[in-house]
Enzyme design. Structure first.
Site, short mmCIF file in Angstrom:
data_model
loop_
_atom_site.label_atom_id
_atom_site.label_comp_id
_atom_site.label_asym_id
_atom_site.label_seq_id
_atom_site.Cartn_x
_atom_site.Cartn_y
_atom_site.Cartn_z
CG HIS A 141 -1.90 0.98 1.40
ND1 HIS A 141 -1.64 2.27 1.79
CD2 HIS A 141 -3.24 0.90 1.22
CE1 HIS A 141 -2.78 2.94 1.83
NE2 HIS A 141 -3.77 2.14 1.49
CG ASP A 218 0.48 -2.54 6.11
OD1 ASP A 218 -0.50 -2.68 6.87
OD2 ASP A 218 0.43 -1.89 5.05
CD GLN A 221 -7.10 -4.60 4.01
OE1 GLN A 221 -8.07 -5.31 4.28
NE2 GLN A 221 -7.24 -3.33 3.70
CE LYS A 244 -7.47 -0.30 6.22
NZ LYS A 244 -8.09 0.04 4.95
CB CYS A 382 -3.62 3.28 -1.55
SG CYS A 382 -4.78 4.58 -1.19
N1 PMP Z 1 -1.84 -0.83 4.50
C1 PMP Z 1 -2.81 -1.58 3.98
C2 PMP Z 1 -2.49 -2.97 3.51
C3 PMP Z 1 -4.09 -1.07 3.85
O1 PMP Z 1 -5.05 -1.81 3.31
C4 PMP Z 1 -4.34 0.25 4.30
C5 PMP Z 1 -5.73 0.86 4.15
N2 PMP Z 1 -6.33 0.65 2.92
C6 PMP Z 1 -3.30 0.97 4.86
C7 PMP Z 1 -2.07 0.41 4.95
C8 PMP Z 1 -3.52 2.36 5.38
O2 PMP Z 1 -4.41 2.34 6.45
P1 PMP Z 1 -4.97 3.71 7.06
O3 PMP Z 1 -5.50 4.48 5.90
O4 PMP Z 1 -6.06 3.24 7.99
O5 PMP Z 1 -3.85 4.38 7.76
#
Ligand code: PMP
Length: 424
Positions: A141, A218, A221, A244, A382
């Site tokens: 991401h 990270d 998910q 999430k 993203c």
């Molecule tokens: N890493 C992953 C794998 C994600 O799916 C996301 C959110 N889509 C993020 C980081 C960023 O999370 P946040 O926007 O809640 O900071």
């Protein structure tokens, strides 16, 4: 009036594990009863954010209605209650991911904030310098790319990327080859938000540790879908977002091994993170406070704690089994659709399906099936480098949570077929 803690006790006392009954679970989530465009909502955008159960919503309004005060600062009743709730949530997180100590749980704004905290403090601690390398993967991401690029700009450190194959699986042999004496950090996604790939995270950590390289995971998910045990994984850092995990937005977690967090300098300066301040010199609090400057997201922390208590009522095996059934069922139906291509076909996959359909732009598809009440995500999610890797500008993405049903997938498939007919 039901007090906040009594309310939580009721939930926890109900049973250790609740029987997994999806219809009953759905009643816990009020939004699932609403209609969108006159049709029952089919919410398949869970990878973006999950819906919130009543207990989380109620705990937050209850706090503002009856318990609002700043934490860590007052000796008065409300301040003590608020502090206790907030710190109890930290304890809940500690138990939930099996950290060794609550001091290893830094409450952040979310995954992005956690990674930025690490990139900033590692930069200031000179842990990464000119000529050093940071390993990430092609399926990261942007939150696990851009903070490192900002660091690389300042330090002339190099970002090195583990390639992925056409199924969206990491090329582990290439990973091993990328490790060298220059590698100072591995920062890797546990489960891809776009492909659904669940990476062999334990093996990735073992390989890095054999070479004395710390690993950031990270887990954005991963947390809502499988049991996370940071001690078992032996990761050095683990980041995730509350929203999430059926909790509120604006709150998240950075777990770090105490010995490593102790070596990092503070992130932001301000109230709550100091021990003494003079104009000549300031001394800092120990972890976790050292990294939590200013008034935090108190209600968010409380909501996150309740979300974890809620989730604790379920067995993760039941959740995974159900989500896996949804994934299998939807995949089987989708591959029958002419011109539909699934992006991300890893063997070990979470309940995320990214796809394209020949002749229909994902944005058009998303807009059309929204008229049937189906909420999908469309775009690059993203993960622009991943879009380039699969040679698509964007995808549509359906992502399921444990409150979704087979019937909803049928509605989704019908909506897809209807949309296709409009275009062909
Ligand atoms: N890493 C992953 C794998 C994600 O799916 C996301 C959110 N889509 C993020 C980081 C960023 O999370 P946040 O926007 O809640 O900071």
């Amino acid at each position: 009036m039901i007090s906040f803690s009594q309310e939580n006790d009721i939930i926890v006392k109900e049973s250790k594990y609740r029987k997994f009954d999806v219809n009953e679970i759905r009643r816990d989530f009020p939004i699932l009863e609403r209609k969108v465009n006159g049709k029952p909502l089919v919410y398949f955008d869970n990878a973006a954010t999950t819906q919130k159960p009543n207990v989380v919503i109620d705990s937050m309004t209850h706090y503002y209605r009856y318990e609002n005060a700043n934490i860590h600062r007052g000796l008065h009743f409300l301040s003590e209650v608020a502090t206790e709730q907030y710190e109890n949530s930290r304890l809940k997180v500690k138990e939930f991911i099996n950290a060794m100590s609550a001091s290893e749980i830094i409450l952040t704004k979310g995954t992005t904030d956690g990674i930025n905290l690490l990139a900033n403090t590692m930069c200031r601690a000179d842990l990464l310098n000119e000529g050093d390398e940071i390993i990430i993967s092609h399926m990261e991401h942007h939150a696990n790319i851009v903070p490192w690029q900002l660091l690389c700009d300042r330090k002339k450190t190099k970002l090195v990327v583990i390639p992925i194959d056409d199924n969206g699986e990491l090329m582990m042999d290439e990973y091993k080859k990328l490790i060298s004496p220059r590698t100072k950090l591995v920062s890797i996604v546990h489960t891809s938000n776009t492909l659904g790939t669940v990476n062999p995270i334990k093996e990735i950590i073992e390989i890095a540790h054999k070479n004395n390289i710390p690993v950031i995971v990270d887990g954005a998910q991963a947390v809502g879908h499988q049991k996370i045990d940071v001690q078992e994984l032996d990761c050095d850092y683990f980041v995730f977002s509350g929203h999430k995990l059926f909790g509120p937005t604006g709150i998240g977690v950075l777990y770090g091994k105490a010995e490593l967090l102790n070596k990092l300098p503070p992130y932001q300066g301000g109230g709550d993170m100091i021990r003494t301040v003079t104009f000549e010199k300031t001394t800092y609090e120990d972890i976790p406070n050292k990294f939590e400057a200013g008034t935090p997201n108190i209600v968010g922390g409380i909501g996150l704690g309740v979300a974890i208590k809620y989730l604790n009522m379920f067995n993760f095996q039941d959740i995974s089994r159900h989500e896996n059934e949804l994934l299998q069922y939807a995949t089987e139906k989708m591959i029958l659709i002419d011109g539909l291509r699934i992006i991300g076909t890893a063997k070990n996959k979470a309940s995320v399906i990214s796809f394209t359909i020949d002749g229909i732009h994902p944005y058009d598809l998303g807009t059309i099936i929204d008229t049937d009440g189906v909420a999908l995500r469309t775009g690059h999610h993203c993960t622009q480098p991943l879009m380039k890797r699969f040679n698509v500008p964007a995808t549509a993405r359906a992502s399921f949570s444990f409150y979704n049903t087979i019937d909803e997938i049928d509605v989704f498939i019908n909506a897809l077929n209807k949309a296709i007919k409009m275009f062909r």
